[in-house]
Scaffold this motif. Sequence first.
Motif, mmCIF file in Angstrom:
data_model
loop_
_atom_site.group_PDB
_atom_site.id
_atom_site.type_symbol
_atom_site.label_atom_id
_atom_site.label_comp_id
_atom_site.label_asym_id
_atom_site.label_seq_id
_atom_site.Cartn_x
_atom_site.Cartn_y
_atom_site.Cartn_z
ATOM 1 N N PHE A 46 43.222 39.963 42.841
ATOM 2 C CA PHE A 46 42.112 40.224 41.947
ATOM 3 C C PHE A 46 41.088 41.168 42.556
ATOM 4 C CE2 PHE A 46 43.581 36.104 40.275
ATOM 5 C CZ PHE A 46 43.885 36.529 39.000
ATOM 6 N N GLN A 64 48.958 39.633 35.379
ATOM 7 C CA GLN A 64 49.918 38.629 34.910
ATOM 8 C C GLN A 64 51.340 39.004 35.318
ATOM 9 O OE1 GLN A 64 49.930 37.982 30.689
ATOM 10 N NE2 GLN A 64 51.365 36.288 30.861
ATOM 11 N N TYR A 75 40.337 32.927 30.332
ATOM 12 C CA TYR A 75 40.571 33.593 31.600
ATOM 13 C C TYR A 75 40.883 35.076 31.429
ATOM 14 C CZ TYR A 75 40.480 28.841 33.063
ATOM 15 O OH TYR A 75 40.087 27.539 33.253
ATOM 16 N N SER A 76 40.473 35.633 30.303
ATOM 17 C CA SER A 76 40.615 37.083 30.169
ATOM 18 C C SER A 76 39.531 37.757 31.003
ATOM 19 C CB SER A 76 40.523 37.502 28.709
ATOM 20 O OG SER A 76 39.295 37.070 28.184
ATOM 21 N N ASP A 77 38.575 36.986 31.401
ATOM 22 C CA ASP A 77 37.595 37.490 32.367
ATOM 23 C C ASP A 77 38.178 37.331 33.769
ATOM 24 O OD1 ASP A 77 35.585 37.988 34.086
ATOM 25 O OD2 ASP A 77 34.198 36.468 33.313
ATOM 26 N N ILE A 78 38.385 38.468 34.399
ATOM 27 C CA ILE A 78 39.028 38.496 35.712
ATOM 28 C C ILE A 78 38.372 37.541 36.702
ATOM 29 C CG2 ILE A 78 39.173 39.925 37.794
ATOM 30 C CD1 ILE A 78 41.391 40.656 36.232
ATOM 31 N N TYR A 135 51.407 29.082 37.291
ATOM 32 C CA TYR A 135 50.180 29.816 37.585
ATOM 33 C C TYR A 135 49.885 30.886 36.532
ATOM 34 C CZ TYR A 135 50.102 27.945 42.354
ATOM 35 O OH TYR A 135 50.055 27.145 43.450
ATOM 36 N N SER A 136 50.918 31.620 36.178
ATOM 37 C CA SER A 136 50.636 32.783 35.329
ATOM 38 C C SER A 136 50.353 32.376 33.888
ATOM 39 C CB SER A 136 51.785 33.786 35.408
ATOM 40 O OG SER A 136 52.977 33.184 35.021
ATOM 41 N N PHE A 166 46.913 33.235 32.173
ATOM 42 C CA PHE A 166 46.557 34.524 31.581
ATOM 43 C C PHE A 166 46.688 34.510 30.066
ATOM 44 C CE2 PHE A 166 47.729 35.854 35.923
ATOM 45 C CZ PHE A 166 46.505 36.399 36.264
ATOM 46 N N ARG A 167 47.350 33.515 29.560
ATOM 47 C CA ARG A 167 47.474 33.452 28.099
ATOM 48 C C ARG A 167 46.237 32.866 27.453
ATOM 49 N NH1 ARG A 167 53.507 31.020 27.231
ATOM 50 N NH2 ARG A 167 54.481 32.125 28.962
ATOM 51 N N ALA A 224 39.466 34.050 36.093
ATOM 52 C CA ALA A 224 40.859 33.845 36.476
ATOM 53 C C ALA A 224 40.959 33.714 37.993
ATOM 54 C CB ALA A 224 41.719 34.997 35.980
ATOM 55 N N GLN A 225 40.230 34.569 38.668
ATOM 56 C CA GLN A 225 40.259 34.524 40.127
ATOM 57 C C GLN A 225 39.744 33.188 40.643
ATOM 58 O OE1 GLN A 225 37.964 37.597 42.027
ATOM 59 N NE2 GLN A 225 38.718 37.036 44.049
ATOM 60 N N THR A 262 45.000 27.200 44.222
ATOM 61 C CA THR A 262 45.964 27.490 45.281
ATOM 62 C C THR A 262 45.505 26.960 46.635
ATOM 63 O OG1 THR A 262 44.997 29.695 45.492
ATOM 64 C CG2 THR A 262 47.021 29.506 44.214
ATOM 65 N N SER A 295 45.441 34.982 45.120
ATOM 66 C CA SER A 295 44.217 35.418 44.440
ATOM 67 C C SER A 295 43.656 36.703 45.034
ATOM 68 C CB SER A 295 43.180 34.311 44.453
ATOM 69 O OG SER A 295 42.895 33.941 45.766
ATOM 70 N N LEU A 299 51.810 38.421 38.982
ATOM 71 C CA LEU A 299 51.897 37.013 39.346
ATOM 72 C C LEU A 299 53.219 36.400 38.875
ATOM 73 C CD1 LEU A 299 49.742 35.521 40.892
ATOM 74 C CD2 LEU A 299 49.187 34.293 38.817
ATOM 75 N N ILE A 335 44.259 42.671 33.009
ATOM 76 C CA ILE A 335 44.858 41.339 32.949
ATOM 77 C C ILE A 335 46.377 41.377 32.839
ATOM 78 C CG2 ILE A 335 45.192 39.428 31.328
ATOM 79 C CD1 ILE A 335 42.914 38.760 32.816
ATOM 80 N N LEU A 372 42.339 30.535 40.078
ATOM 81 C CA LEU A 372 43.487 30.639 40.971
ATOM 82 C C LEU A 372 43.125 30.253 42.401
ATOM 83 C CD1 LEU A 372 46.288 31.471 40.067
ATOM 84 C CD2 LEU A 372 45.966 33.614 41.255
ATOM 85 N N GLU A 373 41.947 30.631 42.803
ATOM 86 C CA GLU A 373 41.529 30.278 44.159
ATOM 87 C C GLU A 373 41.402 28.767 44.314
ATOM 88 O OE1 GLU A 373 38.014 32.517 44.993
ATOM 89 O OE2 GLU A 373 39.176 34.281 45.564
#
Lengths: 360, 360
Positions: A242, A254, B247-250, B238-239, B242-243, B253-254, B261, A239, A257, A250, B257-258
């Motif tokens: 980011f 992607q 989670y198009s907002d960074i 994980y990736s 992004f689809r 997404a962060q 993970t 992470s 990652l 994005i 992921l945090e």
Amino acid sequence: MDLSERKLKILQAIVSDFITTSEPVGSRTLSKRPDIDLSPATIRNEMSDLEEMGYLTHPHTSAGRVPSDKAYRLYVDQLMKGSDLPAENKQEISQRLHKDADELDQTVEHAAQLLSEMTNLVSFAITPNRSESKINYINFLPVDEGTVVLMIVCEDGKVTNSAIRMNSPYTEENLTLMSKVMTHNFKGRAVSSVLTDNITSMFESDMQALSSLAGSVVPSFMKTLEKMLNVDLYMDGYSNIFRLPEYSDIAKAQNFLETVTNKEQFTNVLVNRENGLAITIGDENSEDLKDFALITADYKVNGKLVGRLGVIGPKRMKYGEVTSVIKYITDNLSQTFEMEAPAEAGEAKALPEEASDNDK
Amino acid sequence: MDLSERKLKILQAIVSDFITTSEPVGSRTLSKRPDIDLSPATIRNEMSDLEEMGYLTHPHTSAGRVPSDKAYRLYVDQLMKGSDLPAENKQEISQRLHKDADELDQTVEHAAQLLSEMTNLVSFAITPNRSESKINYINFLPVDEGTVVLMIVCEDGKVTNSAIRMNSPYTEENLTLMSKVMTHNFKGRAVSSVLTDNITSMFESDMQALSSLAGSVVPSFMKTLEKMLNVDLYMDGYSNIFRLPEYSDIAKAQNFLETVTNKEQFTNVLVNRENGLAITIGDENSEDLKDFALITADYKVNGKLVGRLGVIGPKRMKYGEVTSVIKYITDNLSQTFEMEAPAEAGEAKALPEEASDNDK
DNA sequence: TGTTAGCACTCCAAGTGTTCGAGTGCTAAC
DNA sequence: GTTAGCACTCGAACACTTGGAGTGCTAACA
């Protein structure tokens, strides 16, 4: 045309500026730097030359300059000033690596963790490859009517085991005999060399009494040897990406990652890198890594076996600092693993019936 | 006020619409659906009621409605239609799980992989916990002057080993004796129960001859037992996040992921979930997972040991489909691990000198 | 001859205004 | 109870403007 002192200085300034800001740098910005005493116009001329020589590029007409891969390479080779780690970082590294240092796997994992924390990048570490390790002994342990555990121990101390489904019944005497014969045959030989042997023929000549078992044992034996060659890959700090402006897009995040979580492929890249400290930038990498920079260094176990550790990130990377951290960690690891013979422990599954029999 | 047939139908439509589009759904959109034969105005009235009852929310005045956690829960409990997997998916699952099925770890990892591919979500799987497994035998193997390997084998076949640095010299007879005494003492007892014992006292009474070794051995023995309790966590996909438009907002997404993970914390969450099929949505989860939905199910090894597998994703999740896939995979896993005793193999490090001696 | 000032030009980023569509809530009529 | 109609709201999308940072070129200067 070769690079004058002044061009180098300008290039150096551009690269280090870009590394910290990730913004294209313009002539005015540069001329304001105390270490550069030139007018913007002069700098523009020089930058124009540098661009022609392939060291800089230009996102669009009215943007500043951005270093090319070639510039990064020059920077790393000649211009970068290696930074010394602050004492507190050094101390933290030693402390955290020596804690619980009796398990190689775990220590290596911690090292990767530490590395990503200190660099704010994605880090990774692989355990040593054992292909040239020598076999010390081979042991079959009874489990249940249909299952035994095969255990192979290397001279360097690695123990690998698998369960074997037996196609035909076995006795404990069979197992003991088989352990002895196989140990006798393979002791002292490198794993990689045994893998190329024709094992079945050995069974035919030496172990007629056991030939009925060979069908079950030989494939498992080979598979276990192959398993010994596997290296473990640890990664940390996903992470972190980011935080980097280059991955605020994005699609780029992607892509990064996806590349980096493809463990098999990534392990392959790592295993095949140059020994020692290796820095590869942009198109020096394989196609799928061409937008990234990798820095790796090796650590040694018992002064011989070689594992590897490093980071991956954007080409705009604080090469000096990161390199120092990596080197300090790998040196520390080597040192840790030299003093003692650390344990690298794992597990195997089987269903032993009366395994203590094996001790008599 | 309770939920009329019609309200349920509308709610159902809203939830399933939102799940597929991730856009707030408006009254007009709904009225166009063939299964809903009402004017937008009527629907608006009903939606207004539903909002008052806590099933819907409203990002802003002129936006459509979005389901609340409560609505998802109702949907999952009552409204959702479970979907049957297409035959080709079923076939793919069986095929890919049965290939290389002799290694539990690997199979479980494959299962996680498969699951993330089929659901396009982040998947995870944990191996069974062994706290109630019974110890079958304990074995000390000589390595070098200062090191031995401790190996503990469970009845269910798990083998765990560690290297031990010895503080004082040992003889092979010592090791054999120690193996026998400890096996005698602990055979048949559950790992968890041994962990609460006062082992040192056993050494004092039974093994005076070995008491000089006890200092090195006992801590390692306990540590090894603890190691047996560790479950492995595999994650994949994980990736995939992004689809998802959420989670198009960074920053989101962060955050995701945090959270995901952080293996230690996440394993903890997984281990403590309800048995069987468990679906938790939004605020039913702990604080840090409150924006997500989790679906997990258990698989069994030898009809007894329980591992777990599932996905994590946005609350807007295709609960029906995903649940079917998870159930099919866990059923398949249980079946795979019931037939045969699969191998779960690992490795340990040590430096045996003449280990075949151990067989005589 | 190398350096610099000046100037025209380019381009992006950010801000502003406008429009459009999808949505709501409310009221009155069916 | 249901629906049509209407006024209103809000955000997304688009066009437009502006300002700043940058370039390249030319001509003047030391």
